[in-house]
Motif scaffolding. Structure first.
Motif, PDB file in Angstrom:
ATOM      1  N   ILE A 118       0.847  -1.207   0.000  1.00  0.00           N
ATOM      2  CA  ILE A 118       0.000   0.000   0.000  1.00  0.00           C
ATOM      3  C   ILE A 118       0.872   1.243   0.000  1.00  0.00           C
ATOM      4  O   ILE A 118       0.631   2.188  -0.743  1.00  0.00           O
ATOM      5  CB  ILE A 118      -0.919   0.021   1.240  1.00  0.00           C
ATOM      6  CG1 ILE A 118      -1.951  -1.087   1.123  1.00  0.00           C
ATOM      7  CG2 ILE A 118      -1.632   1.355   1.345  1.00  0.00           C
ATOM      8  CD1 ILE A 118      -2.941  -1.122   2.232  1.00  0.00           C
ATOM      9  N   SER A 119       1.911   1.243   0.833  1.00  0.00           N
ATOM     10  CA  SER A 119       2.721   2.470   0.911  1.00  0.00           C
ATOM     11  C   SER A 119       3.437   2.684  -0.415  1.00  0.00           C
ATOM     12  O   SER A 119       3.619   3.811  -0.846  1.00  0.00           O
ATOM     13  CB  SER A 119       3.704   2.416   2.077  1.00  0.00           C
ATOM     14  OG  SER A 119       4.736   1.526   1.767  1.00  0.00           O
ATOM     15  N   ARG A 120       3.798   1.577  -1.107  1.00  0.00           N
ATOM     16  CA  ARG A 120       4.397   1.737  -2.439  1.00  0.00           C
ATOM     17  C   ARG A 120       3.394   2.327  -3.411  1.00  0.00           C
ATOM     18  O   ARG A 120       3.729   3.189  -4.214  1.00  0.00           O
ATOM     19  CB  ARG A 120       4.909   0.398  -2.959  1.00  0.00           C
ATOM     20  CG  ARG A 120       6.403   0.226  -2.734  1.00  0.00           C
ATOM     21  CD  ARG A 120       7.068  -0.667  -3.773  1.00  0.00           C
ATOM     22  NE  ARG A 120       6.258  -1.826  -4.115  1.00  0.00           N
ATOM     23  CZ  ARG A 120       6.179  -2.929  -3.368  1.00  0.00           C
ATOM     24  NH1 ARG A 120       6.855  -2.999  -2.239  1.00  0.00           N
ATOM     25  NH2 ARG A 120       5.444  -3.949  -3.751  1.00  0.00           N
ATOM     26  N   ASP A 121       2.123   1.868  -3.318  1.00  0.00           N
ATOM     27  CA  ASP A 121       1.083   2.432  -4.189  1.00  0.00           C
ATOM     28  C   ASP A 121       0.955   3.937  -3.988  1.00  0.00           C
ATOM     29  O   ASP A 121       0.822   4.683  -4.950  1.00  0.00           O
ATOM     30  CB  ASP A 121      -0.280   1.777  -3.887  1.00  0.00           C
ATOM     31  CG  ASP A 121      -0.448   0.467  -4.653  1.00  0.00           C
ATOM     32  OD1 ASP A 121       0.411   0.199  -5.519  1.00  0.00           O
ATOM     33  OD2 ASP A 121      -1.403  -0.265  -4.383  1.00  0.00           O
ATOM     34  N   ILE A 122       0.984   4.360  -2.711  1.00  0.00           N
ATOM     35  CA  ILE A 122       0.826   5.801  -2.441  1.00  0.00           C
ATOM     36  C   ILE A 122       2.019   6.556  -2.997  1.00  0.00           C
ATOM     37  O   ILE A 122       1.881   7.572  -3.674  1.00  0.00           O
ATOM     38  CB  ILE A 122       0.740   6.073  -0.918  1.00  0.00           C
ATOM     39  CG1 ILE A 122      -0.474   5.369  -0.329  1.00  0.00           C
ATOM     40  CG2 ILE A 122       0.656   7.559  -0.641  1.00  0.00           C
ATOM     41  CD1 ILE A 122      -0.653   5.618   1.133  1.00  0.00           C
ATOM     42  N   GLU A 123       3.212   6.019  -2.727  1.00  0.00           N
ATOM     43  CA  GLU A 123       4.431   6.724  -3.131  1.00  0.00           C
ATOM     44  C   GLU A 123       4.511   6.812  -4.651  1.00  0.00           C
ATOM     45  O   GLU A 123       4.746   7.870  -5.222  1.00  0.00           O
ATOM     46  CB  GLU A 123       5.619   5.945  -2.580  1.00  0.00           C
ATOM     47  CG  GLU A 123       6.940   6.634  -2.777  1.00  0.00           C
ATOM     48  CD  GLU A 123       8.095   5.708  -2.395  1.00  0.00           C
ATOM     49  OE1 GLU A 123       9.233   6.092  -2.656  1.00  0.00           O
ATOM     50  OE2 GLU A 123       7.840   4.604  -1.869  1.00  0.00           O
ATOM     51  N   ARG A 124       4.255   5.665  -5.311  1.00  0.00           N
ATOM     52  CA  ARG A 124       4.310   5.672  -6.775  1.00  0.00           C
ATOM     53  C   ARG A 124       3.236   6.551  -7.358  1.00  0.00           C
ATOM     54  O   ARG A 124       3.451   7.236  -8.355  1.00  0.00           O
ATOM     55  CB  ARG A 124       4.119   4.252  -7.300  1.00  0.00           C
ATOM     56  CG  ARG A 124       5.359   3.413  -7.186  1.00  0.00           C
ATOM     57  CD  ARG A 124       5.052   2.047  -7.750  1.00  0.00           C
ATOM     58  NE  ARG A 124       6.203   1.172  -7.642  1.00  0.00           N
ATOM     59  CZ  ARG A 124       6.107  -0.152  -7.751  1.00  0.00           C
ATOM     60  NH1 ARG A 124       4.942  -0.707  -7.938  1.00  0.00           N
ATOM     61  NH2 ARG A 124       7.180  -0.882  -7.666  1.00  0.00           N
ATOM     62  N   GLY A 125       2.061   6.520  -6.732  1.00  0.00           N
ATOM     63  CA  GLY A 125       0.950   7.325  -7.239  1.00  0.00           C
ATOM     64  C   GLY A 125       1.268   8.803  -7.184  1.00  0.00           C
ATOM     65  O   GLY A 125       1.080   9.535  -8.149  1.00  0.00           O
ATOM     66  N   THR A 126       1.797   9.263  -6.026  1.00  0.00           N
ATOM     67  CA  THR A 126       2.096  10.700  -5.917  1.00  0.00           C
ATOM     68  C   THR A 126       3.249  11.072  -6.850  1.00  0.00           C
ATOM     69  O   THR A 126       3.230  12.127  -7.463  1.00  0.00           O
ATOM     70  CB  THR A 126       2.417  11.113  -4.467  1.00  0.00           C
ATOM     71  OG1 THR A 126       3.281  10.141  -3.915  1.00  0.00           O
ATOM     72  CG2 THR A 126       1.170  11.201  -3.628  1.00  0.00           C
ATOM     73  N   ASN A 127       4.238  10.174  -6.993  1.00  0.00           N
ATOM     74  CA  ASN A 127       5.309  10.470  -7.959  1.00  0.00           C
ATOM     75  C   ASN A 127       4.766  10.505  -9.373  1.00  0.00           C
ATOM     76  O   ASN A 127       5.199  11.311 -10.199  1.00  0.00           O
ATOM     77  CB  ASN A 127       6.414   9.419  -7.881  1.00  0.00           C
ATOM     78  CG  ASN A 127       7.227   9.595  -6.620  1.00  0.00           C
ATOM     79  OD1 ASN A 127       7.180  10.664  -6.007  1.00  0.00           O
ATOM     80  ND2 ASN A 127       7.943   8.571  -6.215  1.00  0.00           N
ATOM     81  N   GLY A 128       3.824   9.612  -9.656  1.00  0.00           N
ATOM     82  CA  GLY A 128       3.201   9.570 -10.979  1.00  0.00           C
ATOM     83  C   GLY A 128       2.535  10.899 -11.294  1.00  0.00           C
ATOM     84  O   GLY A 128       2.622  11.421 -12.413  1.00  0.00           O
ATOM     85  N   ILE A 129       1.882  11.473 -10.267  1.00  0.00           N
ATOM     86  CA  ILE A 129       1.217  12.766 -10.464  1.00  0.00           C
ATOM     87  C   ILE A 129       2.245  13.807 -10.854  1.00  0.00           C
ATOM     88  O   ILE A 129       2.080  14.556 -11.821  1.00  0.00           O
ATOM     89  CB  ILE A 129       0.549  13.215  -9.147  1.00  0.00           C
ATOM     90  CG1 ILE A 129      -0.638  12.333  -8.857  1.00  0.00           C
ATOM     91  CG2 ILE A 129       0.107  14.665  -9.218  1.00  0.00           C
ATOM     92  CD1 ILE A 129      -1.145  12.483  -7.461  1.00  0.00           C
TER      93      ILE A 129
END
Length: 602
Positions: free
Chosen positions: A142-153
């Motif tokens: 989950i924390s990877r999803d959040i981190e990747r998601g915000t970096n993706g933005i």
């Protein structure tokens, strides 16, 4: 190969990136726009800076033309050095970089703000999801999803804003300049070349993806094998298998070598194809321009200007393969994060939820049926009444459903049928917040935050006064322990509470619960991990704490519940016996049996 991340365009622009999935750009952009619009002013200024930078870039070749024509004796023998254009050209060079930096500085604040707001939103949302979701999901994932998601933005915003939009703008402007200044054919060649280039790059990048993946896989399986072999060093030696290991490893290396070769060749195809398209377009234009210069329709400066424009155009396009892959990847990351946000909590306030009004704190389980899985029911037609202010103990073999009761009362799970009421109010129709404020739990194993002992106790009620915290410490009998520590209650607990023994941990948990000050207390096997001395001390503390509260004690050891007003014996999710300790012993039933067994063990 490993060091390449989305932040910089290092090495060669067409290098590796992670896998991709189906992606919807429109949805993602619709989701991001409101966050961008928080900073209207900044966004508009950034766009202005962007246009200024592009403008400077576009005027540069024109200034270059005037410098060349100015020093060309054949056109203007009497002109001195074209000083103005040389200085102007220098200023443009500086301007194009400077405005680009200004745009970055302005826009990064917008991106970071959006990342912060979205990150917080996801964090809050995750806390609102039910317990079952968190038990099923790996926290790391989950924390990877959040981190990747915000970096993706951040990546999407940067690239759409700074790479794709400006490049399109530039291509269009160059085509217009060519058509206006020379002939429509220059514009046609430019647009056709760019179109072929883009299509070629996207298709080739797609085709290359499988080679990139193969190379990455070969790379990780090779290193896994090497590590495996080295960790089993002794085993290798016991069986004299050094030669075998070397051969196996070499097979892996050979795979890696072929995968890398395919990857190289496909990269060669991509880069050569790109270069060929550029070269053909440039040659066609130079041919036309040179012809015109000979025919005196154009000057040498015009020739240089066309050349400079073409070179400038294809520089950002060089990164196209990389940008295309990275944008697909960012969209995938963003999708994963949006999927988390779209997931609605299965346990939430009902439409007509009212705050729970606790007058006395009586609890009533009526005909409750519940199972974590449909095919395996845990509680069947379970009934239980806990009168206000009494201490009721639940005992039974493990798997009988004891701890499930506290989870249901706290509404971590919803029951399948029946009802659970507190003072006559069904807990499904009260707000979660008020329900959970009314119940305090000392869990089976207390997890402490890695902060000081005092902060861990204060966690029970973050806004508590210093006196309240001191009183909780006194009531939980923590004073002696705290005084024995050189730093007192400022002592750090250590990662996951490892520096504090079981008994002290449970006392911190009790102090926390005291501070929370809820009318209903649940002790969930709170003493199962302790030795008899700590247990006696904790029991004394629990006894003091429980007076005047409705208390539910879930116990494994019967010695801890001898003083309960009522003991309930659970078996396979149903009540088989109930009464006080003395009454149950007199019945010579299951409780008496368990009591005898535990006495023997001691």
């Amino acid at each position: 190969m490993h060091g390449m991340h989305s932040s910089g365009l290092s090495a060669h622009p067409n290098q590796e990136a992670r896998t991709d999935a189906k992606v919807n750009l429109r949805q993602s952009m619709a989701y991001l726009l409101p966050y961008l619009w928080d900073f209207k002013g900044r966004v508009i200024l950034a766009v202005v800076a962007l246009l200024a930078a592009k403008g400077a870039t576009l005027v540069m070749p024109w200034a270059l033309k005037h410098i060349i024509d100015g020093v060309d004796r054949s056109i203007a023998p009497e002109l001195a050095l074209p000083a103005f254009f040389i200085l102007f050209y220098g200023a443009l060079r500086f301007g194009s970089v400077f405005f680009g930096e200004v745009r970055d500085a302005l826009f990064s604040r917008v991106t970071e703000h959006a990342m912060r707001k979205i990150g917080l939103r996801v964090f809050n949302h995750l806390h609102s999801l039910e317990l079952a979701f968190h038990l099923d999901r790996a926290t790391g994932g989950i924390s990877r999803d959040i981190e990747r998601g915000t970096n993706g933005i951040s990546f999407l915003m940067r690239f759409l804003m700074f790479n794709i939009v400006p490049t399109l703008f530039e291509i269009l402007m160059v085509a217009i300049i060519f058509a206006a200044a020379f002939s429509i054919w220059y514009a046609v060649i430019t647009l056709v070349a760019v179109a072929i280039y883009v299509v070629f790059t996207i298709y080739t990048t797609e085709w290359r993806n499988k080679f990139v993946r193969e190379a990455n896989q070969a790379d990780s399986s090779t290193s896994t094998r090497a590590i495996d072999s080295l960790l089993n060093y002794e085993t290798v030696k016991y069986f004299n298998n050094e030669q075998f290991e070397a051969e196996t490893y070499d097979k892996f290396l050979a795979n890696w070598e072929t995968a890398k070769l395919k990857n190289r060749m496909s990269l060669l195809a991509l880069n050569s194809g790109q270069a060929l398209i550029i070269a053909l377009a440039m040659t066609a234009m130079m041919w036309m321009a040179a012809q015109s210069v000979i025919d005196k329709e154009m000057t040498l400066g015009d020739l240089a200007m066309i050349n400079a424009y073409m070179i400038q155009l294809f520089i950002p396009l060089n990164f196209l393969g990389f940008v295309y892959r990275e944008i697909r990847r960012s969209l995938t990351d963003l999708e994963n994060m949006l999927a988390l946000l779209k997931r609605s909590p299965s346990i939430s306030n009902s439409a007509e939820a009212q705050p729970l009004q606790v007058s006395k704190g009586a609890i009533h389980f009526q005909q409750v049926d519940f199972g974590y899985h449909a095919e395996r029911p845990i509680l069947k037609h379970f009934n239980l009444q806990i009168p206000a202010g009494t201490k009721v103990a639940i005992v039974g073999s493990s798997g009988a459903g004891k701890s499930t009761l506290s989870r249901l009362l706290y509404r971590f799970y919803d029951i399948n049928s029946g009802s659970i009421e507190i003072d006559g109010q069904d807990i499904r129709y009260v707000t979660l917040e008020s329900l959970r404020r009314a119940i305090a739990i000392v869990p089976q194993d207390t997890v402490l935050f890695n902060t000081s002992i005092r902060e861990n106790i204060a966690y029970g009620k973050p806004q508590a006064s210093e006196e309240q915290i001191d009183r909780a410490i006194k009531m939980a009998h923590l004073e002696n322990f705290i005084n024995s520590l050189p730093q007192g209650d400022k002592t750090l607990v250590g990662e996951r509470g490892l520096k504090v023994s079981g008994g002290e941990k449970q006392r911190i948990a009790i102090a926390r619960v005291l501070l929370k000050g809820s009318p209903i207390l649940i002790f969930d096997e709170a003493t199962s991990a302790l030795d008899s001395n700590s247990e006696a001390a904790i029991l004394a503390a629990m006894h003091e704490v429980a007076s005047g509260h409705t208390t539910l004690v879930i116990a494994h050891r019967l010695s801890t519940v001898v003083d309960a007003d009522q003991i309930i014996v659970l078996d396979a999710g149903a009540v088989v016996e109930q009464g006080t300790h003395a009454e149950l012993l007199a019945q010579h039933g299951k409780y008496a049996q368990m009591w005898a067994m535990q006495l023997q063990d001691q």
